[in-house]
Write a protein that holds these residues in place. Sequence first.
Motif, short mmCIF file in Angstrom:
data_model
loop_
_atom_site.label_atom_id
_atom_site.label_comp_id
_atom_site.label_asym_id
_atom_site.label_seq_id
_atom_site.Cartn_x
_atom_site.Cartn_y
_atom_site.Cartn_z
N PHE A 86 0.84 -1.20 0.00
CA PHE A 86 0.00 0.00 0.00
C PHE A 86 0.88 1.25 0.00
O PHE A 86 0.60 2.23 -0.71
CB PHE A 86 -0.95 -0.01 1.21
CG PHE A 86 -2.11 0.93 1.04
CD1 PHE A 86 -3.28 0.50 0.42
CD2 PHE A 86 -2.04 2.25 1.47
CE1 PHE A 86 -4.36 1.36 0.24
CE2 PHE A 86 -3.11 3.12 1.30
CZ PHE A 86 -4.27 2.68 0.68
N ALA A 87 1.96 1.20 0.78
CA ALA A 87 2.88 2.34 0.86
C ALA A 87 3.45 2.64 -0.52
O ALA A 87 3.55 3.81 -0.94
CB ALA A 87 4.01 2.02 1.83
N ARG A 88 3.79 1.57 -1.25
CA ARG A 88 4.36 1.76 -2.60
C ARG A 88 3.36 2.51 -3.48
O ARG A 88 3.71 3.44 -4.19
CB ARG A 88 4.71 0.36 -3.16
CG ARG A 88 5.43 0.26 -4.47
CD ARG A 88 6.71 1.09 -4.62
NE ARG A 88 7.59 1.09 -3.48
CZ ARG A 88 8.36 2.12 -3.12
NH1 ARG A 88 8.37 3.23 -3.81
NH2 ARG A 88 9.13 2.06 -2.07
N SER A 89 2.08 2.11 -3.40
CA SER A 89 1.09 2.77 -4.27
C SER A 89 0.90 4.23 -3.87
O SER A 89 0.72 5.10 -4.71
CB SER A 89 -0.24 2.01 -4.27
OG SER A 89 -0.95 2.27 -3.09
N VAL A 90 0.98 4.51 -2.56
CA VAL A 90 0.83 5.90 -2.09
C VAL A 90 2.00 6.74 -2.63
O VAL A 90 1.81 7.85 -3.14
CB VAL A 90 0.78 5.96 -0.54
CG1 VAL A 90 0.93 7.40 -0.03
CG2 VAL A 90 -0.53 5.36 -0.04
N ILE A 91 3.23 6.16 -2.56
CA ILE A 91 4.41 6.90 -3.03
C ILE A 91 4.32 7.11 -4.55
O ILE A 91 4.47 8.22 -5.05
CB ILE A 91 5.71 6.14 -2.66
CG1 ILE A 91 5.86 6.07 -1.14
CG2 ILE A 91 6.94 6.80 -3.31
CD1 ILE A 91 6.94 5.11 -0.65
N ASP A 92 4.00 6.00 -5.25
CA ASP A 92 3.97 6.07 -6.72
C ASP A 92 2.91 7.04 -7.22
O ASP A 92 3.11 7.76 -8.18
CB ASP A 92 3.73 4.68 -7.31
CG ASP A 92 4.93 3.77 -7.07
OD1 ASP A 92 5.99 4.29 -6.64
OD2 ASP A 92 4.81 2.54 -7.27
#
Length: 725
Positions: free
Chosen positions: A204-210
């Motif tokens: 989820f963190a990756r999608s927030v950053i991306d």
Amino acid sequence: RRGSALCLREFRVSSSIKSSGQVSYELRGDVAVMTVSNAPVNALSLAIRQDLVARIKQFEEDEAAKVAVIVGEGKVFIAGADIREFKRPATEPHLPDVIDGIEACTKPVIAAIHGVALGGGLEVALGCHFRVGVKGAKVGLPEVHLGIIPGAGGTQRLPRLAGYEKALEMIPSGAPIGADAAKAAGILDDVSDEADAVAAGLAFARSVIDNGTPLRRCSELVAPAVDAQVFADAKAAVAKRARGQKSPVVCVEAIEVASQTSFADGMAKEREMFMELKNSAQHRALAHAFFADRALGKLPEIEGIAPRTLKSIGVIGGGTMGAGIATGALMNGLSVTLIERDDEALGRAKATIAKNVGGAVKKGKLSAEQEQRIFDKALSLSTDYASLSEVDLVVEAVFEDIDVKKQVFEKLDAVCKEGAVLATNTSYLDVNAIAAVTKRPQDVIGLHFFSPAHIMKLLEVVVADKTAPDVIATGFQLGKIMRKIAVRAGVCDGFIGNRILATYRAAADAIVVDGSTPFEVDDVMLEFGFPMGPYAVADLAGLDIGWATRKRKAPTRDPRERYFTFADRMCEQGWFGQKTSKGYYVYEDGARKGTPNPAVLDILTEERKEKQINAQNLSKEQILDRYMAAMVNEAAKVVEEGIALRPLDVDMTLIYGYGFPRWRGGPMQYADEIGLEKILSNIKAYAEEDGYFWQPAKLLEELVASGRSFADLNAESGNNSAAKK
Ligand code: CAA
Ligand code: NAI
């Protein structure tokens, strides 16, 4: 006697509660993973709150970290505030401030939830900017069950995030919801397919950053407006169900505040409401009940002892109790062989079981396939005791007659396999005498179920003199399998519950003969929080049962005992309660709720005249004081004699078996709140009128003399974490 309260100190533990736990911080690439570790449920102890503040600061300052993920170590995310700390003055940092700090973060913080996020645990998650759950996760705000409301923003953030209706559904009921429902309600942003919370949080963190997803703070959201009537209706409905418990109603009021004020003002108001409830007797009672529930099965005599195998059971007698016990066992996956005297009785028993099981299917508690399995495979019916040769445990539920029971146990001794547990469901009879007719008294135990046995929660596990520890453990195991609340009891007339019941019923009868009406007594007890008063209960159970018992006991009655005749006179008229449409109440056209039977008052007037009693008009408070003093005094004797191991065992027996309001914590907890000195001085005052009935329990006198309470006794047993100091 085993386990006498006076030797409870044997089990004393010297441990004091330390604030425990830690929050670790680990950088995984550009994501900071903060892991809350405070076994067993990651409760938000002082140490955890302090660490959370420190870790959030570290994250803010950590230039390498773009997003933070909060996870819980072990089987859950966070189960809420540390309830054990509630007894002590609140210490900074307070949870609402910790959560405000998380929400105020300038970089995204994600809660990754597995197991449960409950109470303060969900509030931490609501303070995060995003929430992701793994499959099977549950979220909820169960504070209401502890007599409080969510105290760290739950009543203000949840409605802003999920709407007022959802908040009104979840907070006053305290019921958790599953991950999918939480996503549908907008509480979770996603339900992840990842196996664990760290992986889910990192993804989820990756999608927030991306995606550069902007921060979303619940405190800044605006819930769609609702009509004020929604709150008025919710309050009325909740108050009706709560029957005197305050917190459900305050939950609604706190949610309503969210609709009326700014977030900051709402938080201040929530804190005020929370603190008031946290300092209330209702919270103390419910927290006591929470820990008492968990202490019931923690007994030194079975610590580390494995129960015997438990897959198939036998039930002897398919009447009211036998059919109910068989139903409960079958519904929980056990095989049952039921023995009756003849085929006709077997047919009746099968019909009752079919009706019970069918009812459970209708209510969605059981599937049609499970029902099918029960009647195809799990249930056997027989008139031959030899069919019990392979069962692991037998529960006898034949007539309440010692000779009949002895005959049954002789037969069981002859046919059952070695190691089978032989249990009796007797209400009053001597389990030692029953055990003595067998060659294996170590295998004999009392398992006292309550009617209707497939519904009522309580199971008294009655330990006889020679019962083996693994047989006791098996009794508790059966309780667990059948989803009962099992309480250890010793052998005496009526064990814990019925013995105490007999005493407070006798006190009620004296109150009535001395001038009050049965209807006044019932009203007082209803107002106290019992679902029914004692006379309405008597009508439901059948007045003929007590009549038969009184006749049986007549020859051995102590001449000093005040004997009342009004109930016998009622029975002589054929008034047996609900089953004859008349008892203390009249039940028109099969109604289950009756209206007062005025003829009872005439019978009482006659008895007073005969006994030259000048009717005295007791106030509601006086009625309550007498009733409760009788209950507490007998309960103290039950603990003093070791029939109940600890006061908490009595409390849970009365709550689960006799309708004592949980939010009052049981009679011993109630007595502690009132003050033991006051209860004892009341008993001594009543003893001046009737010294035979009102003999103060030695334990009560000892506690008053030493300035201790029943809670102190629980603490001395070392098994009630709430009471530990
Ligand atoms: N605080 C302190 N101890 C807790 C606790 C809590 N919140 N929740 C559970 N425990 C303890 C239990 O007393 C038990 O201790 P012992 O082993 O010494 O008996 C141990 O943790 C394990 O608990 P269970 O036996 O209940 O374990 P389980 O696996 O059957 O259930 C659970 C786990 C679902 C989390 C259950 O324990 C539970 O429902 N806990 C209470 C949750 C709750 O009420 N949270 C709200 C707290 S109040 C709050 O948060 C106020 C606020 O707004 C700030
Ligand atoms: P019941 O009268 O409804 O049922 C007893 C059944 O046992 C009858 O169906 C009878 O045919 C059968 N029976 C009698 N002798 C038998 C034998 N030798 N072999 C096989 N079957 C035999 O009685 P109930 O109310 O079910 O009570 C049973 C036991 O449970 C009693 O000991 C009672 O004290 C106890 N109990 C009753 C409660 C209640 O609320 N009814 C609550 C808790 C315990």
